[in-house]
Design an enzyme around this catalytic site. Structure first.
Site, PDB file in Angstrom:
ATOM      1  N   ASP A  29       0.827  -1.208   0.000  1.00  0.00           N
ATOM      2  CA  ASP A  29       0.000   0.000   0.000  1.00  0.00           C
ATOM      3  C   ASP A  29       0.862   1.259   0.000  1.00  0.00           C
ATOM      4  OD1 ASP A  29      -2.204  -1.595   0.023  1.00  0.00           O
ATOM      5  OD2 ASP A  29      -2.824  -1.126   2.073  1.00  0.00           O
ATOM      6  N   ASP A  69       3.867  -2.963  -6.655  1.00  0.00           N
ATOM      7  CA  ASP A  69       2.985  -3.237  -5.525  1.00  0.00           C
ATOM      8  C   ASP A  69       2.224  -4.551  -5.708  1.00  0.00           C
ATOM      9  OD1 ASP A  69       1.100  -2.507  -7.420  1.00  0.00           O
ATOM     10  OD2 ASP A  69       0.456  -0.695  -6.386  1.00  0.00           O
ATOM     11  N   GLY A  70       1.868  -4.859  -6.960  1.00  0.00           N
ATOM     12  CA  GLY A  70       1.181  -6.122  -7.220  1.00  0.00           C
ATOM     13  C   GLY A  70       2.079  -7.319  -6.967  1.00  0.00           C
ATOM     14  N   SER A  80      -5.484  -8.458  -1.492  1.00  0.00           N
ATOM     15  CA  SER A  80      -6.781  -8.272  -0.851  1.00  0.00           C
ATOM     16  C   SER A  80      -7.657  -7.380  -1.706  1.00  0.00           C
ATOM     17  CB  SER A  80      -6.607  -7.635   0.532  1.00  0.00           C
ATOM     18  OG  SER A  80      -6.074  -6.322   0.406  1.00  0.00           O
ATOM     19  N   ASP A  87      -5.433   0.418  -5.376  1.00  0.00           N
ATOM     20  CA  ASP A  87      -4.630   0.490  -6.596  1.00  0.00           C
ATOM     21  C   ASP A  87      -5.434   1.079  -7.754  1.00  0.00           C
ATOM     22  OD1 ASP A  87      -2.091  -0.177  -7.934  1.00  0.00           O
ATOM     23  OD2 ASP A  87      -3.302  -1.582  -9.075  1.00  0.00           O
ATOM     24  N   ASP A  91      -4.855   4.737  -9.458  1.00  0.00           N
ATOM     25  CA  ASP A  91      -4.527   4.760 -10.886  1.00  0.00           C
ATOM     26  C   ASP A  91      -5.300   5.868 -11.588  1.00  0.00           C
ATOM     27  OD1 ASP A  91      -2.740   2.697 -10.790  1.00  0.00           O
ATOM     28  OD2 ASP A  91      -4.098   1.184 -11.626  1.00  0.00           O
TER      29      ASP A  91
END
Length: 207
Positions: A29, A69-70, A80, A87, A91
């Site tokens: 995050d 982050d993914g 989650s 995200d 974006d």
């Protein structure tokens, strides 16, 4: 298209960075938030001042956080619904900053209303493209179609902005913005038609 073709390549390239961040105790995050702040800073600080190529470099340095982050979330088992929501939402913020920064750039001297209008059209239609998919999924339909997905739009505008500034060819950026606006509109229509077909098949359309 670019998202599908390049995802595996960038995942391999960025995996070492993701694992280093995890070992340092950084959460996915945090990477998402910092990446978005970097993109917004690059677009809203440098674009309005006419420093397009610098802004593009700053944005590019942070935009890959969307992949990092993914990778981190999957590797740490922290994937989650909240992470996916954060995200996707941020974006949209980053995309709006990029095209909003261009709108500010073109309206700076008040003599580029056409270019500003094209950038604004891209900003609005890009948001509608994303909403059309999200709303479809919220209604249990799918809308994974379109000729201008997020990655395609972002790469196209950043590349065009960089070279238009470096070589002083503003018409290049204008042409790309025009094409992106049209492609985004086509994508919205494609997604609407796709959802309508699914709704018809499910008997969810009033005749």
């Amino acid at each position: 298209m670019l998202n599908r073709l390049l995802r595996a390549t960038f995942t391999k390239l960025l995996s070492p960075i993701a694992h280093v961040l995890l070992r340092l105790g950084v959460s996915p995050d945090v990477v998402t938030i910092v990446g978005t702040l970097g993109v917004c800073a690059g677009a809203l600080v440098f674009f309005p001042r006419g420093q397009l190529w610098i802004g593009v470099l700053v944005i590019t340095a942070f935009v890959f956080s969307d992949t990092v982050d993914g990778i981190m979330a999957r590797a740490s088992g922290r994937s989650s619904k909240w992470g996916a929501y954060l995200d996707s939402t941020l974006d949209r913020v980053g995309d709006a900053a990029v095209f909003g920064g261009l709108v500010l750039y073109f309206t700076r001297d008040g003599d580029s209303s056409l270019m500003a209008g094209l950038a604004l059209a891209c900003l609005i239609l890009g948001s509608v493209v994303s909403y059309a998919k999200a709303r479809a999924e919220g209604l249990d339909f799918t809308a994974n179609v379109g000729i201008a997905e997020r990655a395609d739009r972002l790469v196209a505008v950043l590349v065009a902005a960089f070279f238009a500034d470096v070589f002083d060819v503003p018409v290049l950026l204008g042409a790309v913005l025009g094409l992106l606006a049209v492609a985004s509109l086509v994508t919205v229509v494609q997604r609407m038609l796709t959802v309508r077909r699914q709704a018809l098949a499910a008997g969810e359309v009033s005749r």
